[in-house]
Scaffold this motif. Structure first.
Motif, PDB file in Angstrom:
ATOM      1  N   ILE A   7      -7.338   1.437   8.692  1.00  0.00           N
ATOM      2  CA  ILE A   7      -8.315   0.625   7.982  1.00  0.00           C
ATOM      3  C   ILE A   7      -7.556  -0.208   6.947  1.00  0.00           C
ATOM      4  CG2 ILE A   7     -10.399   0.617   6.585  1.00  0.00           C
ATOM      5  CD1 ILE A   7     -11.111   3.312   7.770  1.00  0.00           C
ATOM      6  N   VAL A   8      -7.535  -1.513   7.180  1.00  0.00           N
ATOM      7  CA  VAL A   8      -6.872  -2.442   6.265  1.00  0.00           C
ATOM      8  C   VAL A   8      -7.897  -2.859   5.214  1.00  0.00           C
ATOM      9  CG1 VAL A   8      -5.621  -4.611   6.039  1.00  0.00           C
ATOM     10  CG2 VAL A   8      -5.387  -3.231   8.128  1.00  0.00           C
ATOM     11  N   ARG A   9      -7.677  -2.457   3.985  1.00  0.00           N
ATOM     12  CA  ARG A   9      -8.627  -2.709   2.901  1.00  0.00           C
ATOM     13  C   ARG A   9      -8.033  -3.680   1.895  1.00  0.00           C
ATOM     14  NH1 ARG A   9      -9.658   2.915   0.404  1.00  0.00           N
ATOM     15  NH2 ARG A   9     -11.066   1.673  -0.906  1.00  0.00           N
ATOM     16  N   LEU A  10      -8.760  -4.740   1.602  1.00  0.00           N
ATOM     17  CA  LEU A  10      -8.358  -5.707   0.591  1.00  0.00           C
ATOM     18  C   LEU A  10      -9.330  -5.610  -0.572  1.00  0.00           C
ATOM     19  CD1 LEU A  10      -6.545  -8.078  -0.287  1.00  0.00           C
ATOM     20  CD2 LEU A  10      -8.213  -9.612   0.798  1.00  0.00           C
ATOM     21  N   LEU A  11      -8.825  -5.230  -1.742  1.00  0.00           N
ATOM     22  CA  LEU A  11      -9.654  -5.031  -2.926  1.00  0.00           C
ATOM     23  C   LEU A  11      -9.451  -6.154  -3.931  1.00  0.00           C
ATOM     24  CD1 LEU A  11      -9.427  -2.128  -1.637  1.00  0.00           C
ATOM     25  CD2 LEU A  11      -9.574  -1.239  -3.959  1.00  0.00           C
ATOM     26  N   SER A  12     -10.530  -6.565  -4.557  1.00  0.00           N
ATOM     27  CA  SER A  12     -10.467  -7.433  -5.719  1.00  0.00           C
ATOM     28  C   SER A  12     -10.579  -6.542  -6.947  1.00  0.00           C
ATOM     29  CB  SER A  12     -11.604  -8.461  -5.686  1.00  0.00           C
ATOM     30  OG  SER A  12     -11.532  -9.324  -6.803  1.00  0.00           O
ATOM     31  N   ILE A  13      -9.572  -6.561  -7.818  1.00  0.00           N
ATOM     32  CA  ILE A  13      -9.523  -5.645  -8.953  1.00  0.00           C
ATOM     33  C   ILE A  13      -9.469  -6.427 -10.261  1.00  0.00           C
ATOM     34  CG2 ILE A  13      -8.386  -3.857  -7.585  1.00  0.00           C
ATOM     35  CD1 ILE A  13      -5.741  -4.605  -8.868  1.00  0.00           C
ATOM     36  N   THR A  14      -9.686  -5.721 -11.363  1.00  0.00           N
ATOM     37  CA  THR A  14      -9.634  -6.361 -12.677  1.00  0.00           C
ATOM     38  C   THR A  14      -8.178  -6.548 -13.112  1.00  0.00           C
ATOM     39  OG1 THR A  14      -9.700  -4.250 -13.855  1.00  0.00           O
ATOM     40  CG2 THR A  14     -11.824  -5.283 -13.317  1.00  0.00           C
ATOM     41  N   GLU A  15      -7.970  -7.426 -14.067  1.00  0.00           N
ATOM     42  CA  GLU A  15      -6.620  -7.679 -14.573  1.00  0.00           C
ATOM     43  C   GLU A  15      -6.018  -6.418 -15.195  1.00  0.00           C
ATOM     44  OE1 GLU A  15      -4.275 -10.809 -17.572  1.00  0.00           O
ATOM     45  OE2 GLU A  15      -6.470 -10.741 -17.498  1.00  0.00           O
ATOM     46  N   THR A  16      -6.826  -5.656 -15.917  1.00  0.00           N
ATOM     47  CA  THR A  16      -6.323  -4.433 -16.543  1.00  0.00           C
ATOM     48  C   THR A  16      -5.870  -3.429 -15.500  1.00  0.00           C
ATOM     49  OG1 THR A  16      -7.836  -4.741 -18.407  1.00  0.00           O
ATOM     50  CG2 THR A  16      -6.878  -2.560 -18.140  1.00  0.00           C
ATOM     51  N   GLU A  17      -6.660  -3.259 -14.435  1.00  0.00           N
ATOM     52  CA  GLU A  17      -6.267  -2.336 -13.371  1.00  0.00           C
ATOM     53  C   GLU A  17      -4.988  -2.808 -12.680  1.00  0.00           C
ATOM     54  OE1 GLU A  17      -8.053  -0.450  -9.187  1.00  0.00           O
ATOM     55  OE2 GLU A  17      -9.414  -1.266 -10.706  1.00  0.00           O
ATOM     56  N   TYR A  18      -4.852  -4.107 -12.522  1.00  0.00           N
ATOM     57  CA  TYR A  18      -3.650  -4.677 -11.905  1.00  0.00           C
ATOM     58  C   TYR A  18      -2.402  -4.276 -12.687  1.00  0.00           C
ATOM     59  CZ  TYR A  18      -0.192  -8.377 -10.952  1.00  0.00           C
ATOM     60  OH  TYR A  18       0.959  -9.069 -10.668  1.00  0.00           O
ATOM     61  N   TYR A  19      -2.420  -4.475 -13.997  1.00  0.00           N
ATOM     62  CA  TYR A  19      -1.233  -4.145 -14.800  1.00  0.00           C
ATOM     63  C   TYR A  19      -1.036  -2.634 -14.931  1.00  0.00           C
ATOM     64  CZ  TYR A  19      -0.462  -9.010 -15.980  1.00  0.00           C
ATOM     65  OH  TYR A  19      -0.182 -10.351 -15.910  1.00  0.00           O
ATOM     66  N   TYR A  20      -2.116  -1.885 -14.890  1.00  0.00           N
ATOM     67  CA  TYR A  20      -2.002  -0.426 -14.930  1.00  0.00           C
ATOM     68  C   TYR A  20      -1.285   0.085 -13.670  1.00  0.00           C
ATOM     69  CZ  TYR A  20      -3.487   4.471 -14.688  1.00  0.00           C
ATOM     70  OH  TYR A  20      -3.512   5.841 -14.568  1.00  0.00           O
ATOM     71  N   LEU A  21      -1.683  -0.424 -12.497  1.00  0.00           N
ATOM     72  CA  LEU A  21      -1.057   0.027 -11.255  1.00  0.00           C
ATOM     73  C   LEU A  21       0.375  -0.484 -11.131  1.00  0.00           C
ATOM     74  CD1 LEU A  21      -4.079  -0.306  -8.788  1.00  0.00           C
ATOM     75  CD2 LEU A  21      -3.113   1.780  -9.760  1.00  0.00           C
ATOM     76  N   LYS A  22       0.665  -1.652 -11.704  1.00  0.00           N
ATOM     77  CA  LYS A  22       2.054  -2.117 -11.731  1.00  0.00           C
ATOM     78  C   LYS A  22       2.916  -1.180 -12.579  1.00  0.00           C
ATOM     79  CE  LYS A  22       3.343  -6.391 -12.139  1.00  0.00           C
ATOM     80  NZ  LYS A  22       4.080  -6.710 -10.898  1.00  0.00           N
ATOM     81  N   ALA A  23       2.357  -0.677 -13.677  1.00  0.00           N
ATOM     82  CA  ALA A  23       3.093   0.293 -14.491  1.00  0.00           C
ATOM     83  C   ALA A  23       3.343   1.574 -13.706  1.00  0.00           C
ATOM     84  CB  ALA A  23       2.328   0.583 -15.781  1.00  0.00           C
ATOM     85  N   LEU A  24       2.339   2.017 -12.937  1.00  0.00           N
ATOM     86  CA  LEU A  24       2.526   3.215 -12.114  1.00  0.00           C
ATOM     87  C   LEU A  24       3.579   2.985 -11.034  1.00  0.00           C
ATOM     88  CD1 LEU A  24      -1.054   4.725 -11.557  1.00  0.00           C
ATOM     89  CD2 LEU A  24       0.685   5.363 -13.233  1.00  0.00           C
ATOM     90  N   ASN A  25       3.638   1.760 -10.482  1.00  0.00           N
ATOM     91  CA  ASN A  25       4.697   1.445  -9.516  1.00  0.00           C
ATOM     92  C   ASN A  25       6.071   1.709 -10.112  1.00  0.00           C
ATOM     93  OD1 ASN A  25       3.260   0.606  -7.217  1.00  0.00           O
ATOM     94  ND2 ASN A  25       3.062  -1.484  -7.955  1.00  0.00           N
ATOM     95  N   LEU A  26       6.243   1.325 -11.365  1.00  0.00           N
ATOM     96  CA  LEU A  26       7.533   1.509 -12.029  1.00  0.00           C
ATOM     97  C   LEU A  26       7.811   2.986 -12.287  1.00  0.00           C
ATOM     98  CD1 LEU A  26      10.031   0.317 -13.334  1.00  0.00           C
ATOM     99  CD2 LEU A  26       8.722  -0.038 -15.430  1.00  0.00           C
ATOM    100  N   VAL A  27       6.802   3.713 -12.767  1.00  0.00           N
ATOM    101  CA  VAL A  27       6.981   5.134 -13.071  1.00  0.00           C
ATOM    102  C   VAL A  27       7.329   5.920 -11.810  1.00  0.00           C
ATOM    103  CG1 VAL A  27       5.781   7.221 -13.813  1.00  0.00           C
ATOM    104  CG2 VAL A  27       5.517   5.128 -15.109  1.00  0.00           C
ATOM    105  N   ASP A  28       6.673   5.587 -10.700  1.00  0.00           N
ATOM    106  CA  ASP A  28       6.867   6.333  -9.457  1.00  0.00           C
ATOM    107  C   ASP A  28       8.050   5.828  -8.639  1.00  0.00           C
ATOM    108  OD1 ASP A  28       4.699   7.847 -10.124  1.00  0.00           O
ATOM    109  OD2 ASP A  28       3.271   6.715  -8.914  1.00  0.00           O
TER     110      ASP A  28
END
Length: 332
Positions: free
Chosen positions: A269-290
């Motif tokens: 299932i290919v899912r494309l989500l529209s997210i908020t700017e805050t969630e975008y930067y939060y998940l980018k931070a998690l990318n770095l941590v992980d």
């Protein structure tokens, strides 16, 4: 002369030590009382969203015991919630099941309050507009080298279109669902169970790598670790107001079910989500941590974005569109 130099050196060390001690900042727990931690990544198309509530602590988060959550949509109270029962014995995590229905453009406010009235945290989020439908997905099985080992991967060419005249933030999720039937000896019946896998490779894609694509040689040299886009987040800065075809890969072998051979139902299932700017930067931070590229002993501490007032944490709301790819016979 040597004695004088030695004396001056000792005096200098003493002065530096004194200055250092005078500039130390005392830490007091009383000056840093606990705060409410409120976290939820809500999918507007789901009625089974969960909000988590905790307290900050000196070394780790602590649990909230007595609290309530109020959800308001466009200023109107939608639901008042009490914590869910523990999932397992000894489970102290405070969870709330949010069942309100949200639509694009809604202004959602969520308040968390402890029963003693001592703590109150809240967040307000505008539900993002739904992304355009995925125009097309082209798939082909190709050999791919990863860490010196070559095997077959399924390549996806996913054509998407940006929403016009606005700044957009997206997330790509490749939901690999494998369903098998197990025999339950207690009931004497076959029951179905499904396991999800979300890993995919995006190293060649310009957008998903923030303009820094890599290849197998970059991975194999082991000298320079790069931040992998584990959570599949990206913005529209490289394809604003137009279409874009992104390239990702994943395996379609039956990981997790080796004993079933090819007797497994598999969907991607290919899912494309529209997210908020805050969630975008939060998940980018998690990318770095992980990522292997981050070392907490030498890198600066990561600052996580927060949109929670009176506390810390993040409340994000997303909308989505999706396409399903049925895998008849998983590739080995």
């Amino acid at each position: 002369m040597r004695t004088r130099i030695c004396y001056l050196f000792i005096l200098l060390i003493a002065l530096l030590t004194t200055v250092s001690c005078e500039n130390e900042l005392p830490f007091s727990v009383k000056d840093n009382p606990p705060k409410l931690v409120m976290n939820a990544l809500i999918n507007a198309d789901s009625l089974t969203n969960v909000l988590y509530l905790n307290f900050t602590g000196r070394g780790y988060a602590t649990h909230v015991e007595n609290a309530m959550v109020e959800v308001r949509v466009n200023g109107q109270l939608s639901e008042s919630l009490r914590p869910l029962p523990p999932q397992t014995e000894g489970d102290m995590q405070c969870r709330f099941h949010i069942s309100s229905k949200f639509t694009p453009g809604d202004v959602v406010r969520i308040d968390a309050l402890t029963d003693d009235g001592q703590y109150h945290a809240w967040a307000e989020v505008t539900v993002p507009q739904r992304p355009h439908e995925i125009a097309d997905i082209d798939t082909v099985t190709i050999p791919m080298t990863k860490y010196y080992y070559t095997q077959n991967f399924l390549r996806y060419k996913i054509n998407i279109k940006d929403r016009s005249n606005e700044d957009n933030y997206y997330r790509l999720i490749m939901d690999k669902q494998m369903t098998v039937k197990d025999y339950n000896e207690e009931t004497g019946e076959f029951v179905s169970r499904t396991i999800h896998r979300y890993h995919f490779i995006s190293r060649e894609d310009i957008v998903l790598t923030d303009g820094q694509p890599t290849n197998s040689d970059d991975e194999d040299n082991g000298m320079f670790d790069t931040v992998k886009n584990i959570y599949g987040v990206f913005d529209d800065s490289r394809f604003k107001n137009t279409s874009y075809t992104m390239t990702v890969y994943n395996q379609t072998d039956i990981d997790g079910f080796p004993e079933y051979g090819t007797n497994v139902k598999m969907d991607i299932i290919v899912r494309l989500l529209s997210i908020t700017e805050t969630e975008y930067y939060y998940l980018k931070a998690l990318n770095l941590v992980d990522s292997d590229a981050y070392d907490e002993t030498i890198n600066e501490p990561i600052k996580y974005p927060s949109n929670v007032h009176g506390g810390v944490g993040i409340v994000g709301i997303s909308t989505e569109t999706s396409k399903i790819i049925h895998i008849e016979k998983p590739q080995r």
